[in-house]
Design a protein around this motif. Structure first.
Motif, PDB file in Angstrom:
ATOM      1  N   SER A 102      31.087  35.949  -2.842  1.00  0.00           N
ATOM      2  CA  SER A 102      31.462  34.632  -2.347  1.00  0.00           C
ATOM      3  C   SER A 102      32.586  33.976  -3.132  1.00  0.00           C
ATOM      4  CB  SER A 102      30.233  33.709  -2.329  1.00  0.00           C
ATOM      5  OG  SER A 102      29.321  34.126  -1.340  1.00  0.00           O
ATOM      6  N   HIS A 352      24.249  29.989   0.380  1.00  0.00           N
ATOM      7  CA  HIS A 352      25.559  29.356   0.523  1.00  0.00           C
ATOM      8  C   HIS A 352      25.446  28.213   1.517  1.00  0.00           C
ATOM      9  CE1 HIS A 352      29.532  28.843   2.513  1.00  0.00           C
ATOM     10  NE2 HIS A 352      29.985  28.987   1.290  1.00  0.00           N
ATOM     11  N   TYR A 382      27.716  27.944  -3.616  1.00  0.00           N
ATOM     12  CA  TYR A 382      26.796  29.062  -3.490  1.00  0.00           C
ATOM     13  C   TYR A 382      26.149  29.345  -4.834  1.00  0.00           C
ATOM     14  CZ  TYR A 382      29.326  32.795  -5.972  1.00  0.00           C
ATOM     15  OH  TYR A 382      29.899  33.580  -6.935  1.00  0.00           O
TER      16      TYR A 382
END
Length: 724
Positions: A102, A352, A382
């Motif tokens: 992420s 997230h 996240y």
């Protein structure tokens, strides 16, 4: 809804224009309406490379998710991330992203109902109740913003109409596939309408685990969507879309593709080396769908979101506000040695969430000067725990813990000045600013460290288009875009966490859009040249302490040139042809990266290495039939898709080996369906009709070796549907 209308005031509006087709003559190509420039326009009037699919064409080709459109658009690769089947690995014109970390930003933007999806995880949900798909090629930095240097994939779901209606479909296929789709809509008074839709799917998968005796690759999916549309006046419309998706799957089926000298080479019975569960000689190296993992594999996904939009027509313009919120959770366990040995496995547990708000005003396209002006805000965060274990760590389980928050702002605008009835001059730009805070506790570290940085960018656009005659448009554009900088989410030390800088692109494009022979033929052509600076290049390997990490560095420069063509030809008698052909020349001008996996920072020039997911040649050819046959409408299609050789991962191995090469292939899909006048429909379909064995992707783990995932073999099914 009305309270939000009042408080939002003149800043409110929604995206109302679906991609659609006019009725027209059956012997002419249909007019397609798109919103690629944030207003309703005929596809042939948009001076950009755009391909659109409406609900009818998606249904006719049995498109089950975005990957079914792979290569049906020139220079577009739409594939899943092999290790995470629900995550998208989208590449347009050689630029894309094939990871799920992420902190790493995608290169192709995906938006659902006007809401930008900040992460590629969860972007490959199964299709149901879809109104349209638009795919924009090339950098879209002005109107779409950050992380769209490759292009944009925009999906719009169906809206309720002004009468009671519904539809349902059952699908039965091989390997235990059962799917149920249903939708129901109704007006609620004179100003409000609602549509509810759902999907259920179960599938056994196409892989077999010889160690456990179980099938691998199956999943169970529950998805739902509720859409409310309020039209309190002729000038105001409000839409709320709420959706959820729950998936329970068995995870990735890794095959050992290691080379002699790699640690994993001796872990595979394919090489004649026995494992505890599979003696030497008992495996079949030619069977790509048998694996030997000992670790329980699973991939669980839960996501839900809200998209609220307002559309307010005010004196020759529309004011639009799009508000989005999404939450995403995944829990994935993978066997990273692909063997019956408990050597290296990992359990990822991630959450997230994102909130975004865009407000813009766009003229109606009827003035000498047309404009789009807007502002954008997004916040996302996240948290992840990645617990790794196995003999590689002397049997211990060690976690890596990371988190990040990111806030982004932007202001943008585009002006189109119609100097004459034929000549249009375009100028636009977008200023973006964002900041990130990243916290990382690497493996074996007792404490964490927090990093902060920010980036800004201005992405301009200039263009000229000329309407040669009512059927021919010529255009030239120059535009820039950027991919945000960031941090290395898998950094195995405090020093390798980054940050790395933003990547920028400058692209020239020239094209022709034509409709010929009394609109029986639509032929569009585009040529482009793009230069990338501060290119973000990923490397994987082991540190000097033997810890695996994956990092991104700014390697240097790249250049991509290409040509794209698209053809639609109405042959008559119900027959038509859709085809495209694309050429791509992608190469590094500089590539200073450290590919040694020895834990020492010693980058070298690797500009001779190829781009990943950048086939030199690609294209498709489809024959379609759609005609009345007395008892209803018969439709069918045969599509052949060609993809040249391509490398699915980067790295030094591509200099001496083809282990990460996906050989060229031709895949054929076919459909045949009958829609009765009473609303019943029956259809049959087959994908990969000639049962070609195709690699999805292969990736390296430094000196450990290589792992590989294969795409599905031939799969087929029958659809039973009803509409009223």
């Amino acid at each position: 809804m009305l309270a939000i209308v009042v408080t939002t005031g003149a800043s409110a509006q929604v995206e109302t224009a679906p991609t659609g087709q006019s009725a027209g003559s059956a012997d002419q190509v249909a007019e397609i309406i798109v919103t690629a420039q944030r207003r309703e326009q005929n596809l042939q009037d948009v001076p950009a490379s755009v391909t659109a699919f409406d609900s009818a064409s998606l249904e006719a080709q049995s498109v089950l998710n975005l990957t079914d459109l792979n290569s049906k658009v020139p220079n577009v690769v739409l594939a899943p991330v092999g290790a995470y089947p629900y995550a998208s690995a989208f590449f347009i014109r050689g630029l894309g992203f094939a990871d799920v970390e992420s902190t790493f930003e995608p290169s192709v933007g995906v938006e659902m109902n006007g809401v930008y999806l900040a992460r590629n995880s969860g972007a490959l949900q199964d299709f149901f109740d879809i109104e349209s798909v638009e795919i924009l090629r090339g950098p879209q930095g002005t109107l779409y913003g950050r992380n769209t240097i490759g292009g944009v994939v925009s999906v719009r779901t169906k809206r309720p109409g002004d009468s009671f209606a519904g539809e349902g479909q059952l699908t039965f296929g091989d390997r235990g596939r059962v799917e149920a789709r249903a939708a129901l809509e109704t007006p609620l008074g004179d100003t409000l309408a609602v549509r509810a839709s759902m999907l259920y799917k179960t599938y056994n998968g196409y892989n077999y685990n010889a160690t456990t005796g179980e099938k691998v690759g199956g999943n169970e999916v529950w998805s739902g969507r509720l859409t409310l549309v309020a039209r309190p006046s002729d000038t105001l419309e409000a839409t709320l879309v709420a959706d959820f998706d729950r998936e329970r799957g068995s995870g990735a089926a890794f095959r050992n593709a290691s080379l002699p000298g790699d640690v994993y080479y001796n872990f595979s019975p394919d090489t004649g080396t026995p494992t505890p569960a599979v003696p030497a000689g008992n495996s079949d190296p030619t069977d790509p769908y048998t694996i030997y993992s000992d670790t329980p594999l699973f991939a669980n996904l839960d996501t839900w979101g809200l998209a609220f939009s307002l559309d307010w027509a005010i004196g020759g313009a529309k004011v639009t506000a799009v508000t989005g919120y999404r939450e995403f959770k995944d829990r994935v366990q993978s066997d990273y040695d692909a063997s019956a040995l408990p050597f290296f496995s990992a359990l990822r547990d991630q959450k997230h969430e994102q909130f975004s708000q865009e407000i813009r005003i766009a003229s109606d396209g009827k003035s000498r000067l047309d404009y789009v002006l807007g502002a954008f805000f997004m916040h996302q965060s996240y948290d992840i725990t990645n617990a790794q274990s196995g003999l590689i760590y002397d049997g211990a389980t060690v976690p890596q813990i990371a988190s990040q928050s990111n806030t982004a702002w932007a202001g943008f605008g585009q002006l189109d000045f119609h100097a004459t009835d034929a000549l249009t001059l375009t100028a636009g730009g977008r200023y973006s600013y964002e900041k990130k805070r990243f916290t990382n506790q690497p493996l074996f570290f007792p404490a964490s460290m927090t990093y902060r940085d920010n980036w800004d960018n201005f992405s301009p656009k200039l263009g000229i288009s000329y309407q040669v005659n009512p059927d021919v448009l010529a255009y030239v554009t120059w535009s820039k875009g950027f991919r945000s900088g960031g941090y290395n989410g898998r950094a195995a030390s405090f020093t390798s966490a980054g940050p790395y800088d933003a990547e920028t692109v400058s692209s020239f494009e020239g094209g022709l859009k034509t409709e010929l022979f009394d609109r029986r033929v639509r032929f569009n052509l585009a040529a482009f040249s793009s230069t990338y600076t501060d290119m973000q290049v990923g490397t994987q390997g082991l540190t000097s302490g033997g810890v695996y990490e994956s990092i991104v560095t700014n390697a240097g420069k790249g250049r991509i040139d290409g040509i794209e063509s698209e053809l639609q030809w109405v042959l008559g008698g119900g027959f038509s042809i859709n085809a495209n052909a694309a050429y791509l020349n992608a190469r590094f001008k500089e590539n200073f990266t450290d590919l040694t996996s020895d834990g020492i920072d010693n980058p070298t020039d690797n500009s001779d290495l190829p781009f990943a997911y950048a086939p030199k040649w690609s294209g498709s050819l489809g024959l379609f039939y759609d005609a009345d046959v007395g008892i209803g409408k018969l439709n069918g299609s045969v599509n052949a898709v060609y993809m040249d050789d391509l490398y699915t991962s980067g790295g030094a191995a591509n200099r001496t080996s083809d282990v990460q090469l996906r050989p060229s292939n031709v895949l054929v899909d076919a459909t045949l369906g009958l829609q009765s006048e009473q609303g019943w429909r029956i259809g049959v379909w087959v994908k990969n009709a000639f049962d070609k064995t195709v690699i999805n992707n292969t990736f390296g783990l430094g000196p450990l070796g290589f792992l590989r995932i294969y795409s599905p073999p031939r799969t087929f099914g029958v659809d039973l549907g009803y509409k009223f």
